[in-house]
Every structure is written in structure tokens, then in C-alpha cells.
Design a protein around this motif. Structure first.
Motif, PDB file in Angstrom:
ATOM      1  N   GLU A   1       7.074 -48.537 128.915  1.00 38.00           N
ATOM      2  CA  GLU A   1       7.763 -48.281 130.181  1.00 38.00           C
ATOM      3  C   GLU A   1       7.524 -46.843 130.630  1.00 38.00           C
ATOM      4  OE1 GLU A   1      11.645 -51.239 130.211  1.00 38.00           O
ATOM      5  OE2 GLU A   1      11.905 -49.151 129.653  1.00 38.00           O
ATOM      6  N   GLY A   2       7.559 -45.920 129.678  1.00 43.02           N
ATOM      7  CA  GLY A   2       7.280 -44.524 129.997  1.00 43.02           C
ATOM      8  C   GLY A   2       5.876 -44.342 130.536  1.00 43.02           C
ATOM      9  N   LEU A   3       4.920 -45.009 129.913  1.00 40.37           N
ATOM     10  CA  LEU A   3       3.533 -44.942 130.383  1.00 40.37           C
ATOM     11  C   LEU A   3       3.427 -45.490 131.800  1.00 40.37           C
ATOM     12  CD1 LEU A   3       0.481 -44.496 129.953  1.00 40.37           C
ATOM     13  CD2 LEU A   3       0.417 -46.778 128.902  1.00 40.37           C
ATOM     14  N   ALA A   4       4.098 -46.621 132.054  1.00 43.10           N
ATOM     15  CA  ALA A   4       4.069 -47.211 133.393  1.00 43.10           C
ATOM     16  C   ALA A   4       4.680 -46.267 134.417  1.00 43.10           C
ATOM     17  CB  ALA A   4       4.807 -48.549 133.393  1.00 43.10           C
ATOM     18  N   LEU A   5       5.803 -45.634 134.077  1.00 43.99           N
ATOM     19  CA  LEU A   5       6.439 -44.685 134.988  1.00 43.99           C
ATOM     20  C   LEU A   5       5.519 -43.503 135.258  1.00 43.99           C
ATOM     21  CD1 LEU A   5       8.837 -43.673 136.649  1.00 43.99           C
ATOM     22  CD2 LEU A   5       9.811 -42.759 134.520  1.00 43.99           C
ATOM     23  N   PHE A   6       4.888 -42.981 134.212  1.00 52.01           N
ATOM     24  CA  PHE A   6       3.967 -41.854 134.368  1.00 52.01           C
ATOM     25  C   PHE A   6       2.821 -42.216 135.317  1.00 52.01           C
ATOM     26  CE2 PHE A   6       0.008 -39.857 132.714  1.00 52.01           C
ATOM     27  CZ  PHE A   6       0.236 -38.578 133.185  1.00 52.01           C
ATOM     28  N   ILE A   7       2.207 -43.364 135.095  1.00 53.88           N
ATOM     29  CA  ILE A   7       1.070 -43.782 135.919  1.00 53.88           C
ATOM     30  C   ILE A   7       1.495 -44.031 137.361  1.00 53.88           C
ATOM     31  CG2 ILE A   7      -0.589 -45.658 136.297  1.00 53.88           C
ATOM     32  CD1 ILE A   7      -0.809 -45.839 133.195  1.00 53.88           C
ATOM     33  N   LEU A   8       2.572 -44.783 137.547  1.00 57.58           N
ATOM     34  CA  LEU A   8       3.008 -45.105 138.911  1.00 57.58           C
ATOM     35  C   LEU A   8       3.488 -43.870 139.672  1.00 57.58           C
ATOM     36  CD1 LEU A   8       4.793 -48.507 138.291  1.00 57.58           C
ATOM     37  CD2 LEU A   8       2.635 -48.109 139.502  1.00 57.58           C
TER      38      LEU A   8
ATOM     39  N   ALA B   1       8.101 -37.544 142.614  1.00 57.20           N
ATOM     40  CA  ALA B   1       7.031 -38.173 141.836  1.00 57.20           C
ATOM     41  C   ALA B   1       6.640 -37.312 140.639  1.00 57.20           C
ATOM     42  CB  ALA B   1       5.818 -38.434 142.729  1.00 57.20           C
ATOM     43  N   ILE B   2       6.555 -36.010 140.835  1.00 53.48           N
ATOM     44  CA  ILE B   2       6.228 -35.106 139.723  1.00 53.48           C
ATOM     45  C   ILE B   2       7.312 -35.198 138.652  1.00 53.48           C
ATOM     46  CG2 ILE B   2       5.957 -32.692 139.014  1.00 53.48           C
ATOM     47  CD1 ILE B   2       4.897 -32.158 141.906  1.00 53.48           C
ATOM     48  N   TRP B   3       8.553 -35.161 139.084  1.00 55.59           N
ATOM     49  CA  TRP B   3       9.689 -35.214 138.166  1.00 55.59           C
ATOM     50  C   TRP B   3       9.683 -36.532 137.386  1.00 55.59           C
ATOM     51  CZ3 TRP B   3      15.321 -34.344 140.361  1.00 55.59           C
ATOM     52  CH2 TRP B   3      16.219 -34.163 139.307  1.00 55.59           C
ATOM     53  N   ALA B   4       9.475 -37.639 138.097  1.00 58.34           N
ATOM     54  CA  ALA B   4       9.435 -38.949 137.442  1.00 58.34           C
ATOM     55  C   ALA B   4       8.243 -39.065 136.492  1.00 58.34           C
ATOM     56  CB  ALA B   4       9.394 -40.055 138.490  1.00 58.34           C
ATOM     57  N   ALA B   5       7.105 -38.503 136.888  1.00 53.48           N
ATOM     58  CA  ALA B   5       5.922 -38.543 136.024  1.00 53.48           C
ATOM     59  C   ALA B   5       6.193 -37.795 134.724  1.00 53.48           C
ATOM     60  CB  ALA B   5       4.713 -37.946 136.746  1.00 53.48           C
ATOM     61  N   HIS B   6       6.877 -36.664 134.820  1.00 52.92           N
ATOM     62  CA  HIS B   6       7.221 -35.904 133.618  1.00 52.92           C
ATOM     63  C   HIS B   6       8.111 -36.735 132.696  1.00 52.92           C
ATOM     64  CE1 HIS B   6       8.328 -32.527 131.033  1.00 52.92           C
ATOM     65  NE2 HIS B   6       9.521 -33.101 131.030  1.00 52.92           N
ATOM     66  N   ILE B   7       9.113 -37.362 133.262  1.00 55.55           N
ATOM     67  CA  ILE B   7      10.016 -38.188 132.458  1.00 55.55           C
ATOM     68  C   ILE B   7       9.248 -39.323 131.802  1.00 55.55           C
ATOM     69  CG2 ILE B   7      11.978 -39.769 132.567  1.00 55.55           C
ATOM     70  CD1 ILE B   7      13.080 -37.922 134.836  1.00 55.55           C
ATOM     71  N   GLY B   8       8.391 -39.974 132.553  1.00 51.13           N
ATOM     72  CA  GLY B   8       7.582 -41.054 131.995  1.00 51.13           C
ATOM     73  C   GLY B   8       6.685 -40.579 130.867  1.00 51.13           C
ATOM     74  N   PHE B   9       6.085 -39.421 131.055  1.00 54.56           N
ATOM     75  CA  PHE B   9       5.211 -38.851 130.025  1.00 54.56           C
ATOM     76  C   PHE B   9       5.999 -38.576 128.746  1.00 54.56           C
ATOM     77  CE2 PHE B   9       2.853 -35.284 128.073  1.00 54.56           C
ATOM     78  CZ  PHE B   9       1.596 -35.868 127.986  1.00 54.56           C
ATOM     79  N   ASP B  10       7.175 -37.975 128.897  1.00 56.23           N
ATOM     80  CA  ASP B  10       8.023 -37.708 127.733  1.00 56.23           C
ATOM     81  C   ASP B  10       8.399 -39.001 127.019  1.00 56.23           C
ATOM     82  OD1 ASP B  10       7.984 -34.988 128.039  1.00 56.23           O
ATOM     83  OD2 ASP B  10      10.132 -34.772 128.394  1.00 56.23           O
ATOM     84  N   ARG B  11       8.806 -40.015 127.778  1.00 58.23           N
ATOM     85  CA  ARG B  11       9.186 -41.294 127.166  1.00 58.23           C
ATOM     86  C   ARG B  11       7.998 -41.923 126.443  1.00 58.23           C
ATOM     87  NH1 ARG B  11      13.257 -39.643 129.234  1.00 58.23           N
ATOM     88  NH2 ARG B  11      15.005 -40.829 130.050  1.00 58.23           N
ATOM     89  N   MET B  12       6.831 -41.831 127.053  1.00 57.69           N
ATOM     90  CA  MET B  12       5.622 -42.371 126.434  1.00 57.69           C
ATOM     91  C   MET B  12       5.377 -41.724 125.071  1.00 57.69           C
ATOM     92  SD  MET B  12       1.757 -42.109 127.933  1.00 57.69           S
ATOM     93  CE  MET B  12       1.705 -40.351 127.691  1.00 57.69           C
ATOM     94  N   LEU B  13       5.685 -40.435 124.967  1.00 57.76           N
ATOM     95  CA  LEU B  13       5.495 -39.710 123.708  1.00 57.76           C
ATOM     96  C   LEU B  13       6.649 -39.918 122.726  1.00 57.76           C
ATOM     97  CD1 LEU B  13       4.057 -36.325 125.019  1.00 57.76           C
ATOM     98  CD2 LEU B  13       2.810 -38.263 124.039  1.00 57.76           C
ATOM     99  N   GLY B  14       7.693 -40.609 123.165  1.00 57.81           N
ATOM    100  CA  GLY B  14       8.820 -40.886 122.285  1.00 57.81           C
ATOM    101  C   GLY B  14       9.981 -39.940 122.410  1.00 57.81           C
ATOM    102  N   TYR B  15       9.960 -39.073 123.415  1.00 57.41           N
ATOM    103  CA  TYR B  15      11.068 -38.147 123.625  1.00 57.41           C
ATOM    104  C   TYR B  15      12.082 -38.800 124.547  1.00 57.41           C
ATOM    105  CZ  TYR B  15       8.049 -34.677 121.569  1.00 57.41           C
ATOM    106  OH  TYR B  15       7.236 -33.996 120.711  1.00 57.41           O
TER     107      TYR B  15
END
Length: 122
Positions: A9-16, A85-99
Motif C-alpha cells: 500500500e505504501g508503494l502504491a501511495l508513493f507511485i500514485l 502529493a509530495i507529502w503523500a509520496a513521502h508517507i508512502g515511501f516511509d510505509r514501503m520501507l516499513g516505517y
């Protein structure tokens, strides 16, 4: 399996969110400069784990960028949409990494499980 799904889900948020940013017409320099800005919330941990978790979670919860995006749509502001979008991408990236979002017991205790050297299967 749930952790994998949450990371996906984090990866999807980061990409979108990154794709959405591309459609705002804003400069990629802005994206690069502001991408790590939410991590300034780490400074809250200087005042202790409770305040640190509060500050971190305030800037790493998807409610903030969602509200900002809604405001950007309402005002027809591509700048606000780009910032959201930048803020959401950051959150998605963090979630993708497990944070994940933090518990007040300490930085390593997150809603995605324990992180760091003593993590149990994270």
C-alpha cells in the motif's frame, strides 16, 4: 502477510502521489527539496518519546495531505495539490520501507511492527 500488504500500500501511495505531482506542473526541484521535510518531525523526540511520537505522527498521517489536496481542489490550486502529493509520496515511501506511525513507548514501536536492530521479524 499483513505487513507485506501494508508495505505494498505504501508503494502504491508513493507511485500514485508521485504520478499526481507530475501532473501539477510544479518543478521537480520542489519535489526533491521538500520530499524529506516531514522527517523534521524527528526533532520532537528531543523532548521525549511522547512528544516525538505526536510530532512524527502528525506529519506522517495521510489525513494531512488528504486535507491539503481537498483544499487544493476546492481552490483550484496546483501548488497546494503539488505539496499534498509530495507529502503523500513521502508517507508512502516511509510505509514501503516499513516505517509506521509511532507509539509513545519509543521511536522503534510502530503500527507496522517494531523496527531497528531488535525488530522481531519486521
Amino acid at each position: 502477510m499483513p505487513r507485506l500488504l501494508l508495505r505494498l500500500e505504501g508503494l502504491a501511495l508513493f507511485i500514485l502521489a508521485t504520478w499526481g505531482f507530475a501532473h501539477t506542473g510544479a518543478s521537480w526541484w520542489l519535489y526533491a527539496v521538500l520530499f524529506l521535510t516531514p522527517d523534521l518531525s524527528f526533532a520532537g523526540y528531543l523532548a521525549g518519546p511522547r512528544l516525538g511520537a505526536l510530532a512524527y505522527n502528525a506529519l506522517h498521517c495521510t489525513l494531512g495531505p488528504a486535507i491539503l489536496a481537498g483544499l487544493g481542489l476546492f481552490l483550484e490550486s496546483s501548488m497546494l495539490l503539488g505539496l499534498a502529493a509530495i507529502w503523500a509520496a513521502h508517507i508512502g515511501f516511509d510505509r514501503m520501507l516499513g516505517y509506521g506511525l509511532k507509539y509513545s513507548s519509543g521511536f522503534n514501536d510502530t503500527h507496522l511492527g517494531r523496527i531497528g536492530r531488535q525488530a522481531a521479524g519486521a
